[in-house]
Write an enzyme that holds these catalytic residues in place. Structure first.
Site, PDB file in Angstrom:
ATOM      1  N   GLY A 118       1.021  -1.449  -0.530  1.00 31.65           N
ATOM      2  CA  GLY A 118      -0.018   0.196   0.049  1.00 31.65           C
ATOM      3  C   GLY A 118       0.286   1.249   0.187  1.00 31.65           C
ATOM      4  O   GLY A 118       0.554   2.427  -0.627  1.00 31.65           O
ATOM      5  N   ASP A 139       8.829   5.563   7.997  1.00 32.66           N
ATOM      6  CA  ASP A 139       8.333   4.913   9.080  1.00 32.66           C
ATOM      7  C   ASP A 139       7.150   5.717   9.637  1.00 32.66           C
ATOM      8  O   ASP A 139       7.226   6.927   9.433  1.00 32.66           O
ATOM      9  CB  ASP A 139       8.604   4.605  10.653  1.00 32.66           C
ATOM     10  N   SER A 140       5.617   4.856  10.094  1.00 37.50           N
ATOM     11  CA  SER A 140       4.644   5.937  10.011  1.00 37.50           C
ATOM     12  C   SER A 140       3.467   5.390  11.225  1.00 37.50           C
ATOM     13  O   SER A 140       4.346   4.126  11.522  1.00 37.50           O
ATOM     14  CB  SER A 140       3.713   5.148   8.674  1.00 37.50           C
ATOM     15  N   PHE A 165      -4.708   0.603   3.198  1.00 42.50           N
ATOM     16  CA  PHE A 165      -4.626  -0.451   3.742  1.00 42.50           C
ATOM     17  C   PHE A 165      -4.216  -0.303   5.473  1.00 42.50           C
ATOM     18  O   PHE A 165      -4.749   1.063   5.630  1.00 42.50           O
ATOM     19  CB  PHE A 165      -3.337  -0.808   3.796  1.00 42.50           C
ATOM     20  N   HIS A 198      -0.332  11.857   4.883  1.00 42.66           N
ATOM     21  CA  HIS A 198       0.670  12.457   5.341  1.00 42.66           C
ATOM     22  C   HIS A 198       2.248  11.823   5.260  1.00 42.66           C
ATOM     23  O   HIS A 198       3.298  12.357   4.845  1.00 42.66           O
ATOM     24  CB  HIS A 198       0.610  11.546   6.741  1.00 42.66           C
TER      25      HIS A 198
END
Ligand code: ITT
Length: 269
Positions: free
Chosen positions: A64, A128-129, A202, A256
């Site tokens: 995703g 990185d989320s 996702f 974001h």
């Protein structure tokens, strides 16, 4: 001399209208790029910038994320590919940490090492989320991946049951390396709804509605998002739809991740 100065000033002036993060020419030629010829052959070259397609290897196991980055970068002259070794995403160690930055740094260090050991060429990208929910003191935050695999969106909805305060935000910390590192961060504010909705996207997308953007800011415009317009020309709204009810282009208008990638490209200039 004066003529020379005038003509280089003219060259600078001519370039200016196309400068900016959406222009691949403005991004510099920091890493090898690939020319696709009319015969479909690919050669490395530094000629004819109009044909330039740059290769960006995204170290992620999340398809995703990959699709969103591909959608964002494609019009900017980048071909984003998943970073694979022997046809598989390499194992990546993610440290227990209290910030996305630390995890993203660990990912890019590993990506650089893997790239150096491989025969691949290109720039590399990691992100990185996480989802940070106000009334849960930022939970699941940096633990978003493990929490999602353990309790999923439904578990989050259980934790949110009866809470009136629904505010939350997605955050992304992205790093692109092409000989040096470029970092970008992005935040998308929104709210957690009471049920899952939508089939696209996702992760936590089915339970998150992005806030309207009060004005159609440059970030909304530059994303070519195709997101709903509320009827006034300066409002950008999802129309109450979750991220999972939006197409990739629409999600990117708010997201974001797109903001983080845009910030990376701004630094590359
Ligand atoms: P990597 O291989 O890139 O690490 P990941 O899915 O583990 O992929 P993260 O650790 O960055 O990526 O993501 C943490 C969790 O947050 C994970 O469950 C994601 O599915 C979810 N997530 C990240 N970005 C999201 C987004 O834009 N929308 C919904 N969920 C997201």
């Amino acid at each position: 001399m004066a003529n020379q100065a005038r003509s280089s000033a003219a060259r600078r002036r001519r370039r200016r209208p196309t400068e900016g993060p959406s222009n691949p020419l403005a991004l510099g030629l920091r890493f090898p790029f690939i020319l696709t010829t009319s015969a479909g052959r690919q050669t490395q070259s530094r000629a004819t910038p109009a044909l330039v397609v740059k290769r960006l290897l995204f170290l992620t196991g999340n398809l995703g994320k990959l699709a969103e980055a591909q959608h964002y970068f494609a019009p900017l002259g980048y071909r984003v590919e998943q970073f694979l070794l022997n046809g598989k995403p390499p194992e990546v160690f993610e440290p227990q940490a209290d910030s996305l930055r630390i995890v993203a740094n660990a990912k890019i260090s590993q990506a650089r090492k893997l790239l150096a050991e491989s025969s691949e060429e290109g720039a590399i990208l990691v992100d990185d989320s996480g989802l940070f929910i106000d009334s849960l003191n930022g939970f699941p935050g940096v633990s978003s991946a493990s929490v999602h695999s353990q309790i999923g969106c439904l578990g989050i909805l259980d934790l949110m049951e009866g809470r009136e305060e629904r505010g939350a935000e997605f955050r992304t910390y992205a790093i692109l390396w092409d000989g040096e590192e470029f970092v970008g961060e992005g935040i998308c504010r929104g709210r957690i709804i009471a049920e899952e909705r939508g089939e696209n996207g996702f992760g936590y997308d089915p339970i998150f509605i992005p806030d309207d953007l009060g004005e159609l800011s440059s970030e909304g415009r530059s994303s070519e998002g195709g997101s709903s317009d509320s009827g006034t020309s300066d409002m950008l709204t999802s129309g109450g739809r979750t991220f999972a009810e939006l197409e990739t282009a629409e999600k990117n208008a708010f997201s974001h991740r797109r903001k983080a990638l845009e910030a990376v490209l701004n630094r590359l200039r």
